[in-house]
Write an enzyme that holds these catalytic residues in place. Structure first.
Site, mmCIF file in Angstrom:
data_model
loop_
_atom_site.group_PDB
_atom_site.id
_atom_site.type_symbol
_atom_site.label_atom_id
_atom_site.label_comp_id
_atom_site.label_asym_id
_atom_site.label_seq_id
_atom_site.Cartn_x
_atom_site.Cartn_y
_atom_site.Cartn_z
ATOM 1 N N GLU A 1 0.823 -1.217 0.000
ATOM 2 C CA GLU A 1 0.000 0.000 0.000
ATOM 3 C C GLU A 1 0.856 1.266 0.000
ATOM 4 O O GLU A 1 0.360 2.352 0.307
ATOM 5 C CB GLU A 1 -0.963 0.016 1.196
ATOM 6 C CG GLU A 1 -1.873 -1.176 1.338
ATOM 7 C CD GLU A 1 -2.887 -1.350 0.194
ATOM 8 O OE1 GLU A 1 -2.876 -0.534 -0.741
ATOM 9 O OE2 GLU A 1 -3.660 -2.319 0.257
ATOM 10 N N HIS B 1 -7.435 -3.209 9.628
ATOM 11 C CA HIS B 1 -8.708 -3.835 9.296
ATOM 12 C C HIS B 1 -9.596 -3.833 10.547
ATOM 13 O O HIS B 1 -9.985 -4.900 11.052
ATOM 14 C CB HIS B 1 -8.466 -5.261 8.774
ATOM 15 C CG HIS B 1 -7.582 -5.314 7.551
ATOM 16 N ND1 HIS B 1 -7.027 -6.475 7.080
ATOM 17 C CD2 HIS B 1 -7.185 -4.330 6.700
ATOM 18 C CE1 HIS B 1 -6.316 -6.208 5.985
ATOM 19 N NE2 HIS B 1 -6.389 -4.912 5.751
ATOM 20 N N GLU C 1 -17.598 11.702 22.609
ATOM 21 C CA GLU C 1 -16.332 12.351 22.250
ATOM 22 C C GLU C 1 -16.022 12.314 20.753
ATOM 23 O O GLU C 1 -15.094 12.986 20.301
ATOM 24 C CB GLU C 1 -15.174 11.733 23.037
ATOM 25 C CG GLU C 1 -14.592 10.499 22.395
ATOM 26 C CD GLU C 1 -14.233 9.429 23.404
ATOM 27 O OE1 GLU C 1 -13.124 8.936 23.349
ATOM 28 O OE2 GLU C 1 -15.088 9.092 24.231
HETATM 29 P P1 13P Z 1 0.908 -5.454 3.058
HETATM 30 O O1 13P Z 1 1.279 -6.743 3.738
HETATM 31 O O2 13P Z 1 1.548 -5.373 1.677
HETATM 32 O O3 13P Z 1 1.217 -4.256 3.908
HETATM 33 O O4 13P Z 1 -0.660 -5.478 2.786
HETATM 34 C C1 13P Z 1 -1.547 -5.623 3.851
HETATM 35 C C2 13P Z 1 -2.851 -4.961 3.625
HETATM 36 O O5 13P Z 1 -3.558 -4.684 4.575
HETATM 37 C C3 13P Z 1 -3.262 -4.632 2.243
HETATM 38 O O6 13P Z 1 -4.319 -3.714 2.254
HETATM 39 ZN ZN ZN Z 2 -5.520 -3.862 4.129
#
Ligand code: 13P
Ligand code: ZN
Length: 278
Positions: A122, A147, A175
């Site tokens: 990313e 995530h 908040e």
């Molecule tokens: P990377 O392992 O390349 O950082 O990717 C993880 C991820 O969350 C992709 O959106």
């Molecule tokens: Zn991701």
């Protein structure tokens, strides 16, 4: 017998410790399973010089987008395919320190990414977001992606209109409007790791420090690791409360728009336009 501690070990550098603590916390909270998530942290050269020789380049990695506005800038960044779970045990394998080349088309690896690793897939989104945030916030330094479970879940069940999403999160914890008065941006579903998702995210980052990737996760931006972690944590907590509120049968009462407005005024923040209906 005396124990000799090498004060100049990179492992003692404050930014290095922050990187380890944050990746460890994100894993502990369940927001970065497997290799999920990535962090990049803009460093000043003077922060690195006590710990390493910045003239020693280990490898150079090409990039297929223009990062010229960041030429010569240093970042500590998580590795592609690396697990946050493992960063604390083996930082040199899982994270690295890079410098963007003068022509903006590659980066030099100065430390880490042992066994041939590279920076997160990313990186286009991270660098485009850094470029964007630096234009609106000269103190900007951190981009974080994870995530976050309940935010991710909400992108399946809630309207993806930014105004609706922001309003729901603001309502869920008093908040929230104080922590993210600029609300949340939402991009369409786009293939991760691409320049296209980087450009879409950076466009949103003009106005907001939190951007949702539907059915994937969230990006946060800010000046310190604590601030960005806290930003994501606060939005994720609101999403968790929303999940529980729905499971308990839905809202019977809520914080009104007038109360949210009064709250923003009391804390001297300007809520994003077009959300509160007074
Ligand atoms: P990377 O392992 O390349 O950082 O990717 C993880 C991820 O969350 C992709 O959106
Ligand atoms: Zn991701």
């Amino acid at each position: 017998m005396s124990i000799i501690v090498n004060q100049n070990s990179l492992y003692n550098a404050p930014f290095f410790q922050e990187m380890i603590e944050t990746t460890t916390n994100l894993y502990r909270l369940g927001w970065d399973e497997r290799n999920g998530g990535n962090i990049s942290y803009l460093l000043h050269e003077y922060e690195l010089l006590p710990f390493m020789n910045v003239d020693h380049v280990l490898r150079t990695v090409p990039m297929n987008f223009d990062a010229t506005p960041l030429a010569g800038k240093y970042f500590i960044v998580t590795g592609s395919g690396k697990y946050f779970k493992n960063v604390k045990r083996d930082p040199a394998e899982n994270i690295g320190i890079i410098r963007i080349a003068e022509d903006g088309g590659s980066y030099d690896i100065l430390w880490g990414f042992e066994s041939g690793g590279v920076a997160t897939s990313e990186l286009p989104t991270h660098l485009m977001n850094h470029i964007q945030r630096l234009t609106v916030d000269p103190n900007h330094r951190v981009i974080m992606h994870c995530h976050a479970t309940h935010l991710l879940a909400m992108t399946f069940t809630h309207s993806l209109q930014e105004e609706d999403f922001t309003k729901t999160l603001w309502e869920m914890c008093t908040e929230c409007i104080v922590v993210f008065p600029d609300g949340v941006g939402v991009v369409p579903w786009i293939i991760p790791g691409t320049n296209a998702i980087g450009e879409a995210t950076a466009t949103k980052m003009k106005e907001t420090r939190l951007v949702l990737w539907p059915h994937h996760g969230v990006f946060g931006a800010g000046t310190t690791m604590d601030e960005v972690f806290g930003l994501i944590e606060t939005a994720e907590k609101a999403a968790e409360v929303y999940t529980i509120v729905c499971a308990q049968g839905g809202k019977k009462q809520t914080i009104t728009d007038q109360q949210l407005f009064d709250l923003a005024r009391a804390f001297h923040v300007s809520p994003r336009e077009g959300i509160l209906k007074l």
